[in-house]
Design a protein around this motif. Structure first.
Motif, PDB file in Angstrom:
ATOM      1  N   ARG A 138       8.117   1.656  -6.271  1.00 15.80           N
ATOM      2  CA  ARG A 138       8.945   2.821  -6.560  1.00 15.80           C
ATOM      3  C   ARG A 138       8.120   4.111  -6.468  1.00 15.80           C
ATOM      4  O   ARG A 138       6.923   4.111  -6.722  1.00 15.80           O
ATOM      5  CB  ARG A 138       9.507   2.735  -7.985  1.00 15.80           C
ATOM      6  CG  ARG A 138      10.462   1.586  -8.238  1.00 15.80           C
ATOM      7  CD  ARG A 138      10.716   1.459  -9.741  1.00 15.80           C
ATOM      8  NE  ARG A 138      11.732   0.493 -10.090  1.00 15.80           N
ATOM      9  CZ  ARG A 138      11.491  -0.791 -10.393  1.00 15.80           C
ATOM     10  NH1 ARG A 138      10.262  -1.272 -10.363  1.00 15.80           N
ATOM     11  NH2 ARG A 138      12.477  -1.586 -10.730  1.00 15.80           N
ATOM     12  N   THR A 139       8.826   5.198  -6.170  1.00 19.57           N
ATOM     13  CA  THR A 139       8.302   6.548  -6.272  1.00 19.57           C
ATOM     14  C   THR A 139       9.256   7.286  -7.200  1.00 19.57           C
ATOM     15  O   THR A 139      10.470   7.141  -7.076  1.00 19.57           O
ATOM     16  CB  THR A 139       8.284   7.238  -4.893  1.00 19.57           C
ATOM     17  OG1 THR A 139       7.295   6.596  -4.076  1.00 19.57           O
ATOM     18  CG2 THR A 139       7.944   8.717  -5.004  1.00 19.57           C
ATOM     19  N   ILE A 140       8.703   8.040  -8.147  1.00 22.21           N
ATOM     20  CA  ILE A 140       9.569   8.760  -9.077  1.00 22.21           C
ATOM     21  C   ILE A 140       9.244  10.242  -9.080  1.00 22.21           C
ATOM     22  O   ILE A 140       8.098  10.644  -8.852  1.00 22.21           O
ATOM     23  CB  ILE A 140       9.494   8.190 -10.515  1.00 22.21           C
ATOM     24  CG1 ILE A 140       8.088   8.312 -11.114  1.00 22.21           C
ATOM     25  CG2 ILE A 140       9.988   6.750 -10.542  1.00 22.21           C
ATOM     26  CD1 ILE A 140       7.995   7.935 -12.593  1.00 22.21           C
ATOM     27  N   GLU A 141      10.296  11.039  -9.338  1.00 20.63           N
ATOM     28  CA  GLU A 141      10.130  12.483  -9.473  1.00 20.63           C
ATOM     29  C   GLU A 141      11.003  12.946 -10.631  1.00 20.63           C
ATOM     30  O   GLU A 141      12.186  12.606 -10.697  1.00 20.63           O
ATOM     31  CB  GLU A 141      10.530  13.186  -8.185  1.00 20.63           C
ATOM     32  CG  GLU A 141      10.242  14.673  -8.218  1.00 20.63           C
ATOM     33  CD  GLU A 141      10.445  15.330  -6.867  1.00 20.63           C
ATOM     34  OE1 GLU A 141      11.237  16.281  -6.803  1.00 20.63           O
ATOM     35  OE2 GLU A 141       9.792  14.890  -5.892  1.00 20.63           O
ATOM     36  N   PHE A 142      10.393  13.718 -11.543  1.00 13.64           N
ATOM     37  CA  PHE A 142      11.111  14.189 -12.724  1.00 13.64           C
ATOM     38  C   PHE A 142      11.246  15.699 -12.687  1.00 13.64           C
ATOM     39  O   PHE A 142      10.265  16.410 -12.468  1.00 13.64           O
ATOM     40  CB  PHE A 142      10.399  13.762 -14.007  1.00 13.64           C
ATOM     41  CG  PHE A 142      11.200  14.051 -15.241  1.00 13.64           C
ATOM     42  CD1 PHE A 142      12.219  13.206 -15.638  1.00 13.64           C
ATOM     43  CD2 PHE A 142      10.957  15.192 -15.987  1.00 13.64           C
ATOM     44  CE1 PHE A 142      12.990  13.483 -16.759  1.00 13.64           C
ATOM     45  CE2 PHE A 142      11.711  15.493 -17.108  1.00 13.64           C
ATOM     46  CZ  PHE A 142      12.733  14.626 -17.500  1.00 13.64           C
TER      47      PHE A 142
END
Length: 161
Positions: A138-142
């Motif tokens: 996964r790649t996450i961005e907040f």
């Protein structure tokens, strides 16, 4: 708006309108803490459950759940956040490889998730969303302005929590 990149075994803090991003979450866990009142966010890319697994010498604070989460809370408070407003979102903790044996030492992803939840529970921070487990990266961005966590999963597209 700036995108602050969080590397493996690293952590960082952002204020609205900035964003935090980390890539390469396999068995690692992306821990996001957020204070929606002060619009302060923090992210850690946790690789291992406990700092006792370190090989002597100086440890990388962001690498372990038991050291990264307390430091992230501390750094967020320095940026103006309040622990009473903080909530958590988790992503990652996949079991990337199938093993014939059921050895606990090979369950790194699930153990990372458990350790992160334990550290958050000790800090009295509620987990409000998670996308953990499975067997893909996964790649996450907040987004510190909106509180939305975008999760890009290999072969499964994008979702927001």
């Amino acid at each position: 708006m700036e995108i602050i990149k969080i590397g493996m075994a690293d952590l960082g803090v952002a204020k609205s309108p900035d964003r935090l991003r980390t890539t390469g979450l396999g068995s690692c866990v992306g821990v996001v803490l957020y204070d929606s009142v002060h619009k302060v966010a923090g992210m850690a890319h946790v690789m291992l459950p406990e700092s006792s697994l370190g090989k002597g010498g100086e440890i990388a604070i962001g690498k372990y759940a038991d050291t990264a989460i307390p430091r992230l809370i501390q750094d967020m408070k320095l940026a103006g956040a309040s622990t009473t407003n903080m909530v958590a979102k988790l992503a990652g903790g996949a079991q990337m490889f199938a093993f014939l044996g059921k050895s606990d030492s090979m369950r790194i992803g699930p153990r990372n998730v458990e350790a992160c939840k334990m550290a958050l529970q000790q800090a009295k921070i509620k987990v409000v969303a998670e996308d953990t487990g499975g067997n893909c990266g996964r790649t996450i961005e907040f987004d510190a302005a909106t509180g939305l966590l975008q999760i890009r999963t290999v072969n499964q597209g994008v979702k927001e929590v």
